[in-house]
Design a protein around this motif. Structure first.
Motif, PDB file in Angstrom:
ATOM      1  N   THR A  83       0.373   2.859  -3.366  1.00 59.80           N
ATOM      2  CA  THR A  83      -1.001   3.551  -3.615  1.00 59.80           C
ATOM      3  C   THR A  83      -1.188   4.795  -2.658  1.00 59.80           C
ATOM      4  N   GLY A  84      -0.605   4.793  -1.536  1.00 58.16           N
ATOM      5  CA  GLY A  84      -0.546   6.390  -0.812  1.00 58.16           C
ATOM      6  C   GLY A  84       0.076   7.257  -1.645  1.00 58.16           C
ATOM      7  N   THR A  85       1.144   6.804  -2.292  1.00 55.47           N
ATOM      8  CA  THR A  85       2.070   7.718  -3.112  1.00 55.47           C
ATOM      9  C   THR A  85       1.342   8.128  -4.387  1.00 55.47           C
ATOM     10  N   ALA A  86       0.730   7.243  -5.090  1.00 55.66           N
ATOM     11  CA  ALA A  86      -0.106   7.560  -6.101  1.00 55.66           C
ATOM     12  C   ALA A  86      -1.366   8.368  -5.768  1.00 55.66           C
ATOM     13  N   TYR A  87      -1.821   8.132  -4.558  1.00 57.18           N
ATOM     14  CA  TYR A  87      -3.002   8.976  -4.115  1.00 57.18           C
ATOM     15  C   TYR A  87      -2.748  10.326  -3.836  1.00 57.18           C
ATOM     16  N   ALA A  88      -1.520  10.664  -3.108  1.00 53.47           N
ATOM     17  CA  ALA A  88      -0.875  12.126  -2.980  1.00 53.47           C
ATOM     18  C   ALA A  88      -0.529  12.566  -4.111  1.00 53.47           C
ATOM     19  N   LEU A  89      -0.065  12.138  -5.033  1.00 48.27           N
ATOM     20  CA  LEU A  89       0.305  12.607  -6.573  1.00 48.27           C
ATOM     21  C   LEU A  89      -0.878  13.151  -7.252  1.00 48.27           C
ATOM     22  N   LEU A  90      -2.100  12.367  -7.322  1.00 50.90           N
ATOM     23  CA  LEU A  90      -3.338  12.620  -8.141  1.00 50.90           C
ATOM     24  C   LEU A  90      -4.196  13.538  -7.234  1.00 50.90           C
ATOM     25  N   ALA A  93      -8.900   1.600  -0.694  1.00 48.69           N
ATOM     26  CA  ALA A  93      -7.884   0.523  -0.554  1.00 48.69           C
ATOM     27  C   ALA A  93      -6.940   1.060   0.730  1.00 48.69           C
ATOM     28  N   LEU A  94      -6.898   2.046   0.870  1.00 52.73           N
ATOM     29  CA  LEU A  94      -6.185   2.740   2.042  1.00 52.73           C
ATOM     30  C   LEU A  94      -7.142   2.857   3.461  1.00 52.73           C
ATOM     31  N   GLY A  95      -8.154   2.463   3.068  1.00 49.92           N
ATOM     32  CA  GLY A  95      -9.118   2.595   4.381  1.00 49.92           C
ATOM     33  C   GLY A  95      -9.735   3.856   4.800  1.00 49.92           C
ATOM     34  N   ARG A  96      -9.557   4.637   3.949  1.00 51.17           N
ATOM     35  CA  ARG A  96     -10.069   6.174   3.945  1.00 51.17           C
ATOM     36  C   ARG A  96     -11.490   6.166   3.322  1.00 51.17           C
ATOM     37  N   LEU A 156       0.739  -1.106  -0.077  1.00 56.52           N
ATOM     38  CA  LEU A 156      -0.041  -0.129   0.047  1.00 56.52           C
ATOM     39  C   LEU A 156       0.998   1.318  -0.052  1.00 56.52           C
ATOM     40  N   PRO A 157       2.037   1.161   0.181  1.00 58.01           N
ATOM     41  CA  PRO A 157       2.800   2.597   0.187  1.00 58.01           C
ATOM     42  C   PRO A 157       2.839   3.109  -1.325  1.00 58.01           C
TER      43      PRO A 157
END
Length: 178
Positions: free
Chosen positions: A4-11, A39-42, A1-2
């Motif tokens: 995913t978190g990086t992609a989320y922050a960029l997008l 996926a990140l539980g948010r 998931l790291p």
């Protein structure tokens, strides 16, 4: 998931965009953000992104992308709000059938499924309102014994012990199959 978190922050700064390339279209950035947030539980962020994506797809009339977004939203909601997930899946079923979207049809069919038959659900809903078996039998023109059987089956299938719990479970989103 790291990743995913990086992609989320960029997008995340680009929620009102559409993901397109020279060879394909992928729908709204908000849908992708919703999938990643789920996926990140948010969950609250996921709902916000999916709702924005739905509004964007509705505005431009992109029925297939709208159905895809609703299905992704339904998947994200399934563990926390099965009733809403089912309602979204039912909407996707209609669009997927109309447009011949086999992949979406399969996913939506699974989410819209339940263990109660139509008749079991009908009787369970009446029982949950406090009606006695005799009253239900009279309304539906069936025997009281048939009502008893359907109520017993619904209680067992939904894993509840009484009519009060049955009502709570039905309001919580259990679905039915015909």
């Amino acid at each position: 998931l790291p990743l995913t978190g990086t992609a989320y922050a960029l997008l995340e700064p680009l929620p009102s965009r559409y993901l397109n390339s020279t060879t394909a279209c992928y729908g709204t950035t908000s849908r992708a953000l919703g999938v990643m947030a789920a996926a990140l539980g948010r969950h609250e962020d996921a709902a916000r992104h999916f709702e924005r994506a739905i509004a964007m797809e509705e505005r431009i009339g992109a029925a297939a992308f709208l159905a895809r977004t609703r299905l992704d939203f339904a998947r994200a909601l399934q563990p926390i709000d099965p009733g809403r997930a089912r309602a979204l899946a039912v909407e996707v079923l209609a669009t997927a059938r109309r447009l011949g979207l086999a992949g979406l049809l399969a996913g939506a069919t699974e989410l819209a499924r339940d263990d109660l038959t139509f008749r079991e659900r009908e009787i369970a809903e009446l029982a949950a309102t406090g009606l006695a078996n005799r009253e239900i039998a009279g309304r539906l023109h069936i025997s009281e014994r048939t009502v008893e059987t359907h109520v017993r089956n619904a209680l067992a299938k939904l894993g509840v012990g009484n009519r009060t719990q049955l009502g709570a479970r039905l309001r919580g989103g259990s679905q039915c199959r015909h």
